[in-house]
Motif scaffolding. Structure first.
Motif, short mmCIF file in Angstrom:
data_model
loop_
_atom_site.label_atom_id
_atom_site.label_comp_id
_atom_site.label_asym_id
_atom_site.label_seq_id
_atom_site.Cartn_x
_atom_site.Cartn_y
_atom_site.Cartn_z
N ARG A 180 3.68 6.05 -5.36
CA ARG A 180 3.55 6.24 -6.80
C ARG A 180 2.45 7.24 -7.12
N ALA A 181 1.32 7.16 -6.43
CA ALA A 181 0.19 8.06 -6.69
C ALA A 181 0.57 9.51 -6.40
N VAL A 182 1.29 9.73 -5.30
CA VAL A 182 1.72 11.10 -4.95
C VAL A 182 2.69 11.61 -6.01
N GLY A 183 3.61 10.77 -6.43
CA GLY A 183 4.57 11.20 -7.45
C GLY A 183 3.93 11.53 -8.78
N PRO A 204 7.59 14.28 -9.36
CA PRO A 204 7.51 13.01 -10.11
C PRO A 204 8.59 12.02 -9.75
N TRP A 205 9.67 12.50 -9.14
CA TRP A 205 10.76 11.59 -8.76
C TRP A 205 10.30 10.55 -7.75
N LEU A 206 9.19 10.85 -7.02
CA LEU A 206 8.68 9.88 -6.05
C LEU A 206 8.21 8.60 -6.75
N SER A 207 7.72 8.74 -7.97
CA SER A 207 7.25 7.57 -8.70
C SER A 207 8.40 6.61 -9.01
N GLY A 238 5.41 2.62 -10.01
CA GLY A 238 5.83 3.72 -10.87
C GLY A 238 6.74 3.24 -11.99
N TRP A 239 7.56 2.25 -11.72
CA TRP A 239 8.45 1.71 -12.75
C TRP A 239 7.63 1.08 -13.89
N ASN A 240 6.49 0.46 -13.53
CA ASN A 240 5.66 -0.15 -14.56
C ASN A 240 5.21 0.87 -15.60
N THR A 241 4.90 2.09 -15.13
CA THR A 241 4.50 3.15 -16.05
C THR A 241 5.70 3.70 -16.80
N ARG A 242 6.79 3.94 -16.06
CA ARG A 242 7.98 4.53 -16.67
C ARG A 242 8.66 3.60 -17.67
N LEU A 243 8.31 2.34 -17.64
CA LEU A 243 8.84 1.39 -18.61
C LEU A 243 8.44 1.75 -20.04
N ARG A 244 7.27 2.39 -20.18
CA ARG A 244 6.73 2.73 -21.51
C ARG A 244 6.65 1.48 -22.38
N ALA A 245 5.93 0.49 -21.89
CA ALA A 245 5.90 -0.81 -22.58
C ALA A 245 5.46 -0.69 -24.03
N TYR A 246 4.45 0.12 -24.29
CA TYR A 246 3.91 0.22 -25.65
C TYR A 246 4.31 1.52 -26.34
N GLY A 247 5.40 2.09 -25.91
CA GLY A 247 5.93 3.28 -26.56
C GLY A 247 7.40 3.09 -26.87
N ASP A 248 8.19 4.08 -26.49
CA ASP A 248 9.64 3.98 -26.62
C ASP A 248 10.16 3.23 -25.39
N GLY A 255 0.81 -1.21 0.00
CA GLY A 255 0.00 0.00 0.00
C GLY A 255 0.84 1.26 0.00
N ALA A 256 1.92 1.25 0.76
CA ALA A 256 2.80 2.43 0.82
C ALA A 256 3.45 2.69 -0.54
N LEU A 257 3.84 1.62 -1.23
CA LEU A 257 4.43 1.78 -2.56
C LEU A 257 3.42 2.32 -3.56
N PHE A 258 2.16 1.89 -3.43
CA PHE A 258 1.11 2.41 -4.31
C PHE A 258 0.86 3.89 -4.05
N VAL A 259 0.77 4.27 -2.77
CA VAL A 259 0.53 5.67 -2.42
C VAL A 259 1.72 6.53 -2.86
#
Length: 532
Positions: free
Chosen positions: A212-215, A221-224, A230-240, A206-210
């Motif tokens: 990420r949400a705050v970041g 944004p560095w909090l993510s 947050g890494w799952n989003t920053r991976l940009r799986a379907y982009g670059d 839960g703390a890791l989710f929160v």
């Protein structure tokens, strides 16, 4: 369960313990995997039908990014032109939490759970090294995570998404599972009981989710970057795609597992690094009652959950004004098809309330699971050896599960109302009532878990399957355009969309009666079957 382990001379036993874990979880893990893979396929396959043109998909992605509330819940879309990122909006972060929860229960069962019920000591009496049980749990958790990643990648490709992006997305879920495996392994060394281990690991998730949400919703944004979600989003799986981000999952997993191994060498079997506070020499006479005993045992867990849902209510209530930032006709039309026409903010608040109701259901199912573990491990027999009836024992589990879930819905509503404040047309009481309106649906799922537990103690774990199936039906049936009767099998589908819609007593009454029938049937079965 009787455990028999035969080892070759000199072997550590890790491989055989992994096989044993796979044998014990031959039903639970495949069900979890099937549901998660089905949700991914449904989301991937339905996106192009929901948004027929690229312009609609871009508008939808921009609209999602425009609302901090939705970004806090689902995460941002970094490439608004990516169909894959839009298709996986909910799954990148929110459903990744379910992946982490799955691994939490798998790893805890084969570490702290086995120590608590004596199986670890029995296995340790054979030619098994001291670290083999922990090694086996970590290896099994890692194998489940990697298998999930492969299956999800194949499902996304079958749903029409690009191969490279699907592989990256599946790898992000596998990475999330690996981190959850390490986190739970570490929590199992710190905690002295299965209950406190689950609370500690869940608090970490839960703390890791929160974090990420705050970041994702503030100017930091560095909090993510401090959270695997947050890494799952920053991976940009379907982009670059940034393939190097996956190394962060592996690095954190290695640190957590190494920490768990180090702590294991500094504690006794069956104990934790942090020892529980000694109780009084003489127990309170009130604990002779099964209901009071159950309330006392679940008090720490209830306090943690109360603080968590109160915080969630406050956070989502406080960011509710930002929901009005949506201005996309495509998104507005879609949400109105799902939740009905009405104020845009109310539509999204209703969606938040629905998600939190599912989260609260997990508390009730967890309590029922604890009752099953207590019976399976022999503690229930000790209670029944006193002047305590079976009916009282079953009633204790039911009261804490159903009553605790209802209490958490109330706390969620109060937090939501306080967070929103005066920035809404709804009264304080109306906002408090919104999560409470979900109570009959929650009761049905918890009562179903009670009925499964009443039939057989080991079946209490299948209560988690009820939660997952109910949520899946409520999601997949609509995405795939399945018949209405399939969607209506989910109790959550019949809960009112408050505060968007007014409370309808008829469905609530039917759901309440259904919950009562399930609980009563469970009580009748429990009174007549063998204990253990």
């Amino acid at each position: 369960m009787t455990v028999a382990v035969a080892l070759h001379p000199g072997g550590s036993g890790t491989a055989l313990l992994v096989r044993l874990a796979a044998r014990r979880d031959r039903v639970l893990v495949p069900v979890w995997l099937a549901v998660l893979v089905l949700v991914c396929f449904a989301s991937a396959a339905s996106t192009t039908s929901l948004y027929t043109t690229e312009a609609e998909r871009v508008d939808a992605a921009k609209a999602i990014n425009a609302s901090p509330g939705i970004v806090a819940l689902y995460g941002p879309i970094l490439d608004v032109h990516s169909t894959g990122e839009l298709a996986m909006t909910k799954l990148t972060v929110t459903y990744a939490v379910l992946v982490a929860v799955m691994l939490l229960f798998v790893v805890r069962r084969h570490t702290r759970g086995d120590e608590e019920n004596g199986q670890a000591e029995l296995v340790g009496a054979t030619a098994v090294s001291a670290g083999a049980p922990l090694d086996a749990a970590v290896v099994f958790g890692g194998a489940v995570s990697l298998l999930l990643g492969v299956l999800v990648a194949l499902a996304n490709v079958a749903g029409g998404l690009p191969l490279a992006g699907s592989v990256a997305f599946g790898a992000s879920w596998a990475g999330t599972g690996l981190v959850a495996t390490g986190l739970t392994a570490l929590a199992c060394q710190v905690s002295a009981s299965a209950r406190s281990c689950a609370a500690l690991a869940a608090a970490g998730i839960g703390a890791l989710f929160v974090l990420r949400a705050v970041g994702d919703t503030t100017d930091a944004p560095w909090l993510s970057w401090l959270s695997p979600f947050g890494w799952n989003t920053r991976l940009r799986a379907y982009g670059d795609t940034r393939w190097w981000v996956l190394l962060l999952h592996l690095g954190l997993t290695a640190l957590l597992v190494a920490g768990a191994q180090a702590l294991r060498r500094h504690r006794d079997l069956g104990s934790g690094v942090v020892q529980p506070r000694p109780g009084p020499a003489t127990g309170s006479p009130r604990l002779a009652d099964a209901i009071t005993l159950s309330l006392r045992l679940h008090a720490p867990m209830t306090v943690v959950w109360t603080l968590a849902v109160a915080l969630c209510g406050l956070v989502f209530g406080a960011i509710a004004p930002s929901f009005d930032a949506f201005d996309s006709p495509a998104i507005r039309d879609m949400l109105e098809r799902v939740g009905g026409a009405g104020a845009f903010r109310d539509t999204l608040l209703s969606a938040v309330v629905s998600v939190l109701a599912v989260v609260v259901t997990c508390f009730g199912v967890a309590v029922v699971g604890h009752a099953g573990n207590d019976e399976h491990d022999g503690r229930t027999e000790e209670v029944l050896a006193t002047a305590t009836s079976r009916s009282r024992t079953f009633l204790a589990a039911g009261i804490v599960a159903v009553g605790g879930a209802t209490w958490l819905l109330l706390v969620t509503g109060v937090g939501l109302a306080v967070g929103v404040g005066n920035d809404t047309d709804h009264s304080f009481a109306g906002l408090v009532a919104s999560p409470l309106s979900q109570a009959p649906a929650v009761w049905v799922v918890v009562a179903g878990a009670l009925a499964l537990f009443a039939w057989r103690s080991q079946w209490a774990l299948l209560g988690w399957g009820l939660v997952v199936v109910s949520v899946t039906l409520d999601t997949v049936a609509e995405l795939l355009g399945l018949p209405d009767w399939v969607l209506e099998l989910s109790p959550y589908h019949h809960a009112p969309m408050m505060p968007l819609a007014s409370f309808d007593p008829d469905p609530a009454l039917v759901l309440t009666l259904l919950a009562a029938v399930l609980a009563t049937a469970g009580w009748l079965v429990y009174r007549g079957r063998d204990i253990g």
